[in-house]
Design an enzyme around this catalytic site. Structure first.
Site, PDB file in Angstrom:
ATOM      1  N   CYS A  93    -130.578  71.937 -14.670  1.00 32.89           N
ATOM      2  CA  CYS A  93    -131.544  71.799 -15.781  1.00 32.89           C
ATOM      3  C   CYS A  93    -132.565  70.685 -15.550  1.00 32.89           C
ATOM      4  O   CYS A  93    -133.582  70.624 -16.253  1.00 32.89           O
ATOM      5  CB  CYS A  93    -130.815  71.545 -17.093  1.00 32.89           C
ATOM      6  SG  CYS A  93    -129.560  72.775 -17.441  1.00 32.89           S
ATOM      7  N   HIS A 126    -135.053  68.132 -22.580  1.00 33.17           N
ATOM      8  CA  HIS A 126    -134.421  69.390 -22.188  1.00 33.17           C
ATOM      9  C   HIS A 126    -133.889  70.079 -23.446  1.00 33.17           C
ATOM     10  O   HIS A 126    -133.225  69.452 -24.269  1.00 33.17           O
ATOM     11  CB  HIS A 126    -133.287  69.078 -21.220  1.00 33.17           C
ATOM     12  CG  HIS A 126    -132.406  70.234 -20.893  1.00 33.17           C
ATOM     13  ND1 HIS A 126    -132.908  71.492 -20.628  1.00 33.17           N
ATOM     14  CD2 HIS A 126    -131.052  70.337 -20.778  1.00 33.17           C
ATOM     15  CE1 HIS A 126    -131.893  72.312 -20.368  1.00 33.17           C
ATOM     16  NE2 HIS A 126    -130.762  71.637 -20.459  1.00 33.17           N
ATOM     17  N   ASN A 141    -130.835  77.538 -24.082  1.00 33.58           N
ATOM     18  CA  ASN A 141    -130.895  76.681 -22.901  1.00 33.58           C
ATOM     19  C   ASN A 141    -131.295  77.535 -21.694  1.00 33.58           C
ATOM     20  O   ASN A 141    -130.491  78.326 -21.204  1.00 33.58           O
ATOM     21  CB  ASN A 141    -129.527  76.020 -22.692  1.00 33.58           C
ATOM     22  CG  ASN A 141    -129.511  75.082 -21.497  1.00 33.58           C
ATOM     23  OD1 ASN A 141    -130.467  75.036 -20.713  1.00 33.58           O
ATOM     24  ND2 ASN A 141    -128.435  74.334 -21.359  1.00 33.58           N
TER      25      ASN A 141
HETATM   26  C1  COA Z   1    -120.709  73.922 -26.725  1.00 30.60           C
HETATM   27  C2  COA Z   1    -120.769  73.179 -28.063  1.00 30.60           C
HETATM   28  C3  COA Z   1    -121.885  73.758 -28.922  1.00 30.60           C
HETATM   29  C4  COA Z   1    -119.444  73.372 -28.772  1.00 30.60           C
HETATM   30  O1  COA Z   1    -119.431  72.639 -29.974  1.00 30.60           O
HETATM   31  P1  COA Z   1    -118.150  71.775 -30.382  1.00 30.60           P
HETATM   32  O2  COA Z   1    -118.408  71.249 -31.715  1.00 30.60           O
HETATM   33  O3  COA Z   1    -117.927  70.803 -29.269  1.00 30.60           O
HETATM   34  O4  COA Z   1    -117.055  72.888 -30.459  1.00 30.60           O
HETATM   35  P2  COA Z   1    -115.706  73.039 -29.620  1.00 30.60           P
HETATM   36  O5  COA Z   1    -116.015  73.413 -28.206  1.00 30.60           O
HETATM   37  O6  COA Z   1    -114.866  71.826 -29.827  1.00 30.60           O
HETATM   38  O7  COA Z   1    -115.098  74.262 -30.352  1.00 30.60           O
HETATM   39  C5  COA Z   1    -114.785  74.194 -31.719  1.00 30.60           C
HETATM   40  C6  COA Z   1    -114.207  75.519 -32.115  1.00 30.60           C
HETATM   41  O8  COA Z   1    -115.212  76.517 -32.111  1.00 30.60           O
HETATM   42  C7  COA Z   1    -114.778  77.623 -31.337  1.00 30.60           C
HETATM   43  N1  COA Z   1    -115.924  78.252 -30.719  1.00 30.60           N
HETATM   44  C8  COA Z   1    -116.448  78.023 -29.481  1.00 30.60           C
HETATM   45  N2  COA Z   1    -117.496  78.816 -29.300  1.00 30.60           N
HETATM   46  C9  COA Z   1    -117.667  79.549 -30.407  1.00 30.60           C
HETATM   47  C10 COA Z   1    -118.596  80.529 -30.800  1.00 30.60           C
HETATM   48  N3  COA Z   1    -119.595  80.927 -30.005  1.00 30.60           N
HETATM   49  N4  COA Z   1    -118.453  81.068 -32.039  1.00 30.60           N
HETATM   50  C11 COA Z   1    -117.472  80.703 -32.853  1.00 30.60           C
HETATM   51  N5  COA Z   1    -116.560  79.771 -32.531  1.00 30.60           N
HETATM   52  C12 COA Z   1    -116.663  79.209 -31.327  1.00 30.60           C
HETATM   53  C13 COA Z   1    -113.816  77.047 -30.342  1.00 30.60           C
HETATM   54  O9  COA Z   1    -112.941  78.045 -29.876  1.00 30.60           O
HETATM   55  C14 COA Z   1    -113.124  76.003 -31.164  1.00 30.60           C
HETATM   56  O10 COA Z   1    -112.145  76.620 -31.963  1.00 30.60           O
HETATM   57  P3  COA Z   1    -110.703  75.918 -32.188  1.00 30.60           P
HETATM   58  O11 COA Z   1    -111.018  74.636 -32.892  1.00 30.60           O
HETATM   59  O12 COA Z   1    -110.002  76.919 -33.027  1.00 30.60           O
HETATM   60  O13 COA Z   1    -110.154  75.717 -30.831  1.00 30.60           O
HETATM   61  C15 COA Z   1    -120.992  71.665 -27.829  1.00 30.60           C
HETATM   62  O14 COA Z   1    -119.874  71.091 -27.220  1.00 30.60           O
HETATM   63  C16 COA Z   1    -122.194  71.400 -27.012  1.00 30.60           C
HETATM   64  O15 COA Z   1    -123.300  71.605 -27.450  1.00 30.60           O
HETATM   65  N6  COA Z   1    -122.027  70.881 -25.772  1.00 30.60           N
HETATM   66  C17 COA Z   1    -123.108  70.661 -24.863  1.00 30.60           C
HETATM   67  C18 COA Z   1    -123.438  71.966 -24.208  1.00 30.60           C
HETATM   68  C19 COA Z   1    -124.740  71.932 -23.483  1.00 30.60           C
HETATM   69  O16 COA Z   1    -125.769  71.846 -24.079  1.00 30.60           O
HETATM   70  N7  COA Z   1    -124.650  72.018 -22.163  1.00 30.60           N
HETATM   71  C20 COA Z   1    -125.764  72.113 -21.301  1.00 30.60           C
HETATM   72  C21 COA Z   1    -126.283  70.753 -20.981  1.00 30.60           C
HETATM   73  S1  COA Z   1    -127.406  70.896 -19.684  1.00 30.60           S
END
Ligand code: COA
Length: 330
Positions: free
Chosen positions: A114, A257, A287
């Site tokens: 990215c 980004h 993204n």
């Molecule tokens: C990916 C992201 C949105 C997840 O959000 P989060 O608040 O950390 O959520 P978690 O991964 O802890 O998951 C929370 C719950 O939602 C669930 N979940 C994950 N994806 C889901 C989706 N698409 N829809 C519904 N539920 C979902 C998980 O299974 C988890 O359930 P559980 O608590 O029963 O286990 C967040 O971590 C994030 O934005 N990370 C950075 C990602 C990014 O931008 N990367 C690229 C950088 S270059």
């Protein structure tokens, strides 16, 4: 003598096909509410069958050349930042060079996920230091969905496809969009496993007849990536501003980004830049990896969000990890 590099033109191209959060509800167990509240994403553009990075980079390149008022023949170097070339050999840059009919030009790829656009801009500045007469086409884009696991709801809802482009040259008193005042880049490969595609690399071979596994697609520790992204982009922005005796008060617009609205807001808050000075389009594109910064920059410029005389701070973070920042004077 050190030569100032300028961006002479900007453009971007995204596939026509749009996937909404509602569409994704049909693919995996998710909801518009979950995706919107966790990421800010509403829609993303995705390639159709047979559409590749070369199609996207070609579209973006033609728009950037038009914006620069240059014909393709003027280009001396083609740089493409991507992790998802149409093929491993030839490179994405050679495929684009051929599509543009520019036989003989220097053409090579840059791999920084990215952060690719910022790495490519720094490469362009280095080329101009050696060969000031160069006209460099920088394309930065990805077909992320070619490496998305559509069964993994934690990742597949976050990404989209696209490509941005910039024409970079030495400042010669002619028209240009912005002066590239400086770029700052960094990496930390020790954290590479937090956001990775291992399968298909030389450490994890394709074998004829064997099914491919989950590791052939984007795998991400979302929470960890979130923390590192916020910390690294904040640090690199502050460092670059300090290097120039500037503060965030001297920045008219922060253009980060576009991975996730919550990351963008957290970086803006940590830098002390209010929301109205932070550019956001993650809701429309998701993204798009290497394409995210140049798409946002092109939209900001052509949409009138950035005016001549203003200073823009770009920042990005991606797999590797890689991260960086860039100061542009419009
Ligand atoms: C990916 C992201 C949105 C997840 O959000 P989060 O608040 O950390 O959520 P978690 O991964 O802890 O998951 C929370 C719950 O939602 C669930 N979940 C994950 N994806 C889901 C989706 N698409 N829809 C519904 N539920 C979902 C998980 O299974 C988890 O359930 P559980 O608590 O029963 O286990 C967040 O971590 C994030 O934005 N990370 C950075 C990602 C990014 O931008 N990367 C690229 C950088 S270059």
């Amino acid at each position: 003598m050190k030569q100032s590099a300028v961006i002479k033109g900007l453009g971007f191209h995204v596939p026509e096909r749009i996937l909404s959060n509602k569409d994704l509800e049909q693919l995996v167990e998710t909801s518009d509410e979950w995706i919107t509240s966790r990421s800010g994403i509403k829609t993303r553009h995705v390639v159709s069958e047979g559409e590749s990075l070369t199609d996207l980079s070609h579209g973006a390149a033609l728009k950037a050349l038009d914006d620069a008022g240059l014909s393709p023949e003027a280009i001396t170097h083609i740089l493409v930042a991507t992790f998802s070339p149409e093929s491993y050999i030839p490179s994405a840059a050679c495929a684009l060079q051929d599509r543009l009919g520019l036989r003989g030009r220097v053409a090579y790829d840059i791999s920084a996920a990215c952060t690719g656009f910022l790495y490519a801009l720094e490469n362009a500045r280095a080329i101009l230091a050696l060969h000031p007469e160069s006209k460099i086409l920088v394309c930065s884009g990805d077909v992320v969905t070619s490496r998305v696991n559509w069964e993994d709801r934690a990742t597949c809802v976050l990404f989209g496809d696209g490509c941005g482009a910039a024409v970079v040259a030495a400042e010669d008193g002619g028209p240009h969009r912005a002066v590239i005042r400086d770029v700052s880049l960094a990496s930390d490969g020790a954290l590479g496993d937090l956001l990775t595609i291992r399968g298909g690399g030389s450490g994890r071979h394709y074998r004829l007849g064997e099914p491919i596994g989950e590791d052939f697609f984007v795998q991400m520790q979302g929470r960890e990536v979130f923390k590192h992204a916020v910390r690294s982009m904040t640090e690199v922005c502050n460092g670059l501003l300090e290097r120039h005796g500037l503060t965030t008060d001297d920045v008219d617009m922060l253009l980060p980004h576009q991975a996730n609205l919550r990351i963008i807001e957290a970086v803006g808050k940590k830098l002390g830049i209010p929301g109205e000075r932070v550019f956001i389009n993650v809701d429309k594109y998701g993204n798009t990896s290497a394409a995210s910064v140049p798409i946002a920059l092109s939209e900001a410029v052509h949409g009138g969000s950035v005016q001549p005389g203003q200073r823009v701070l770009l920042t990005a973070f991606g797999g590797g990890f890689t991260w960086g920042a860039c100061l542009l004077d419009f």
